[in-house]
Design an enzyme around this catalytic site. Structure first.
Site, PDB file in Angstrom:
ATOM      1  N   GLY A  53      34.095  15.506  41.839  1.00 49.25           N
ATOM      2  CA  GLY A  53      32.943  14.615  41.679  1.00 49.25           C
ATOM      3  C   GLY A  53      31.720  15.359  41.168  1.00 49.25           C
ATOM      4  CB  SER A 148      48.893  41.254  39.072  1.00 46.74           C
ATOM      5  OG  SER A 148      50.149  40.992  39.680  1.00 46.74           O
ATOM      6  CE1 TYR A 162      50.402  38.130  34.593  1.00 45.75           C
ATOM      7  CE2 TYR A 162      51.385  39.722  36.098  1.00 45.75           C
ATOM      8  CZ  TYR A 162      50.581  38.626  35.875  1.00 45.75           C
ATOM      9  OH  TYR A 162      49.931  38.022  36.931  1.00 45.75           O
ATOM     10  CB  ALA A 165      47.807  42.316  30.001  1.00 46.85           C
ATOM     11  CE  LYS A 166      46.898  38.993  35.335  1.00 45.73           C
ATOM     12  NZ  LYS A 166      45.678  38.162  35.341  1.00 45.73           N
ATOM     13  CB  ILE A 195      49.922  33.550  45.101  1.00 42.79           C
ATOM     14  CG1 ILE A 195      49.209  34.879  45.451  1.00 42.79           C
ATOM     15  CG2 ILE A 195      49.139  32.342  45.596  1.00 42.79           C
ATOM     16  CD1 ILE A 195      49.040  35.174  46.922  1.00 42.79           C
TER      17      ILE A 195
HETATM   18  N1  NAD Z   1      50.904  33.469  41.460  1.00 45.46           N
HETATM   19  C1  NAD Z   1      51.046  34.755  41.686  1.00 45.46           C
HETATM   20  O1  NAD Z   1      51.928  35.162  42.444  1.00 45.46           O
HETATM   21  C2  NAD Z   1      50.114  35.748  41.040  1.00 45.46           C
HETATM   22  C3  NAD Z   1      50.256  37.100  41.386  1.00 45.46           C
HETATM   23  C4  NAD Z   1      49.412  38.042  40.834  1.00 45.46           C
HETATM   24  C5  NAD Z   1      48.414  37.651  39.932  1.00 45.46           C
HETATM   25  N2  NAD Z   1      48.307  36.342  39.601  1.00 45.46           N
HETATM   26  C6  NAD Z   1      47.225  35.993  38.668  1.00 45.46           C
HETATM   27  O2  NAD Z   1      46.399  35.008  39.269  1.00 45.46           O
HETATM   28  C7  NAD Z   1      45.868  34.142  38.260  1.00 45.46           C
HETATM   29  C8  NAD Z   1      46.237  32.707  38.571  1.00 45.46           C
HETATM   30  O3  NAD Z   1      47.655  32.607  38.616  1.00 45.46           O
HETATM   31  P1  NAD Z   1      48.436  31.255  38.962  1.00 45.46           P
HETATM   32  O4  NAD Z   1      49.644  31.665  39.679  1.00 45.46           O
HETATM   33  O5  NAD Z   1      47.524  30.247  39.525  1.00 45.46           O
HETATM   34  O6  NAD Z   1      48.891  30.840  37.465  1.00 45.46           O
HETATM   35  P2  NAD Z   1      49.205  29.416  36.841  1.00 45.46           P
HETATM   36  O7  NAD Z   1      50.087  29.685  35.673  1.00 45.46           O
HETATM   37  O8  NAD Z   1      49.666  28.445  37.863  1.00 45.46           O
HETATM   38  O9  NAD Z   1      47.760  28.939  36.322  1.00 45.46           O
HETATM   39  C9  NAD Z   1      47.133  29.622  35.270  1.00 45.46           C
HETATM   40  C10 NAD Z   1      46.073  28.725  34.689  1.00 45.46           C
HETATM   41  O10 NAD Z   1      45.472  29.432  33.575  1.00 45.46           O
HETATM   42  C11 NAD Z   1      45.389  28.540  32.484  1.00 45.46           C
HETATM   43  N3  NAD Z   1      45.422  29.289  31.224  1.00 45.46           N
HETATM   44  C12 NAD Z   1      46.471  29.944  30.676  1.00 45.46           C
HETATM   45  N4  NAD Z   1      46.134  30.453  29.493  1.00 45.46           N
HETATM   46  C13 NAD Z   1      44.832  30.132  29.288  1.00 45.46           C
HETATM   47  C14 NAD Z   1      43.925  30.366  28.225  1.00 45.46           C
HETATM   48  N5  NAD Z   1      44.298  31.047  27.131  1.00 45.46           N
HETATM   49  N6  NAD Z   1      42.660  29.906  28.348  1.00 45.46           N
HETATM   50  C15 NAD Z   1      42.282  29.204  29.449  1.00 45.46           C
HETATM   51  N7  NAD Z   1      43.110  28.917  30.473  1.00 45.46           N
HETATM   52  C16 NAD Z   1      44.370  29.379  30.391  1.00 45.46           C
HETATM   53  C17 NAD Z   1      46.617  27.644  32.623  1.00 45.46           C
HETATM   54  O11 NAD Z   1      46.479  26.432  31.864  1.00 45.46           O
HETATM   55  C18 NAD Z   1      46.645  27.409  34.130  1.00 45.46           C
HETATM   56  O12 NAD Z   1      45.840  26.317  34.506  1.00 45.46           O
HETATM   57  C19 NAD Z   1      46.446  34.638  36.936  1.00 45.46           C
HETATM   58  O13 NAD Z   1      45.520  35.520  36.313  1.00 45.46           O
HETATM   59  C20 NAD Z   1      47.681  35.388  37.357  1.00 45.46           C
HETATM   60  O14 NAD Z   1      48.073  36.331  36.410  1.00 45.46           O
HETATM   61  C21 NAD Z   1      49.118  35.387  40.123  1.00 45.46           C
END
Ligand code: NAD
Length: 257
Positions: A53, A148, A162, A165-166, A195
């Site tokens: 909202g 990460s 990945y 990059a991280k 996660i």
């Molecule tokens: N889930 C895990 O276990 C985990 C672990 C370590 C790190 N991470 C990091 O945490 C962050 C969130 O991860 P998540 O699991 O929620 O991922 P996810 O894939 O569920 O969500 C990622 C979001 O980023 C958006 N996105 C992707 N490319 C994009 C771009 N070029 N511009 C704008 N938005 C973009 C996607 O549309 C999505 O909404 C990420 O940076 C991921 O690398 C996640």
């Protein structure tokens, strides 16, 4: 715990359309911040913002696109207000055919796209933010980057692209912390463990596999998006003003230093 912000600071959450970013947008809004939910999936960004909202808004942006990022910041600062808090959550894990690509088979495109979203995106968004705060600072400036546990451990399920990059994000955030410190702006990295999001589920073949992953986590469970969002809320709170250049692990003990 996070302080309830009474100043209505403006926060931009990239990747806020789903997963961890969506939970961060929701918790920041609950803490009293105004949130711009920014995502390449504009429909999801709008969905999240609409569910929060007014005064929260959704915006479409590809964080890897320099012109799009600069335009987004121009437009937000003009029509919404100065950004105090930037949370760079947008991330991408490319698993061609659902499999972890081995280095010997990895295409240049996978490598470049991984860096474009995860690393270049963090640079472009934080540069746009810093330029504007250098010109006109705001109180309690905060930047939170997303690294990460894969960058810390070498990763078991993700790809070398990945992980590379991280890892770059982990280092970049420290450089950013030094360059933003004179403005009182802090810069930290959240390093999530495993996660439960669509990204993690893309790396496992079944819910049984997810359960077996949890056996290697001392706290006995995969993390939730709210576990991560709570840490972000603390880092962006005024109470966290003396924490900068740090990496905060949110991993249930999966990696202990
Ligand atoms: N889930 C895990 O276990 C985990 C672990 C370590 C790190 N991470 C990091 O945490 C962050 C969130 O991860 P998540 O699991 O929620 O991922 P996810 O894939 O569920 O969500 C990622 C979001 O980023 C958006 N996105 C992707 N490319 C994009 C771009 N070029 N511009 C704008 N938005 C973009 C996607 O549309 C999505 O909404 C990420 O940076 C991921 O690398 C996640």
């Amino acid at each position: 715990m996070a302080n309830k912000a009474s100043d209505g600071r403006l926060a931009v959450v990239t990747g806020g359309g789903r997963g961890i970013g969506e939970a961060i947008a929701r918790q920041l809004a609950a803490q009293g911040l105004r949130v711009v939910v920014a995502d390449i999936d504009g429909a999801n960004a709008t969905r999240v913002a609409d569910s929060l909202g007014s005064p929260h808004v959704g915006r479409t942006v590809d964080v890897a696109d320099e012109r799009a990022v600069d335009s987004l910041f121009d437009e937000i600062e003009e029509s919404v207000g100065p950004v105090a808090v930037l949370v760079c959550v947008a991330g991408l894990l490319i698993l061609p055919g659902g499999e972890r690509p081995m280095i010997k088979d990895m295409t240049l495109d996978t490598w470049e796209r991984s860096f474009a979203v995860n690393t270049r995106g963090a640079f472009l968004c934080s540069r746009a933010y810093l330029q504007r705060r250098e010109a006109a600072n705001v109180e309690h400036g905060r930047v939170v980057f997303f690294g990460s546990v894969a960058a810390q451990l070498g990763g078991y399920r993700s790809s070398a692209a990945y992980i590379g990059a991280k890892s770059a994000v982990h280092g970049y955030a420290k450089a950013f912390a030094r360059e933003a410190a004179h403005l009182g702006i802090t810069s930290n990295v959240i390093a999530p463990g495993l996660i439960d999001t669509e990204m993690l589920r893309s790396t496992v073949t079944s819910s049984g596999a997810l359960a077996s992953v949890a056996q290697n986590i001392p706290l006995g469970r995969v993390g939730s998006v709210d576990d991560v969002a709570a840490a972000v809320c603390y880092l962006v709170s005024p109470a966290a003003s003396y924490i900068t250049g740090d990496v905060i692990d949110v991993n249930g003990g999966y990696r202990m230093q």
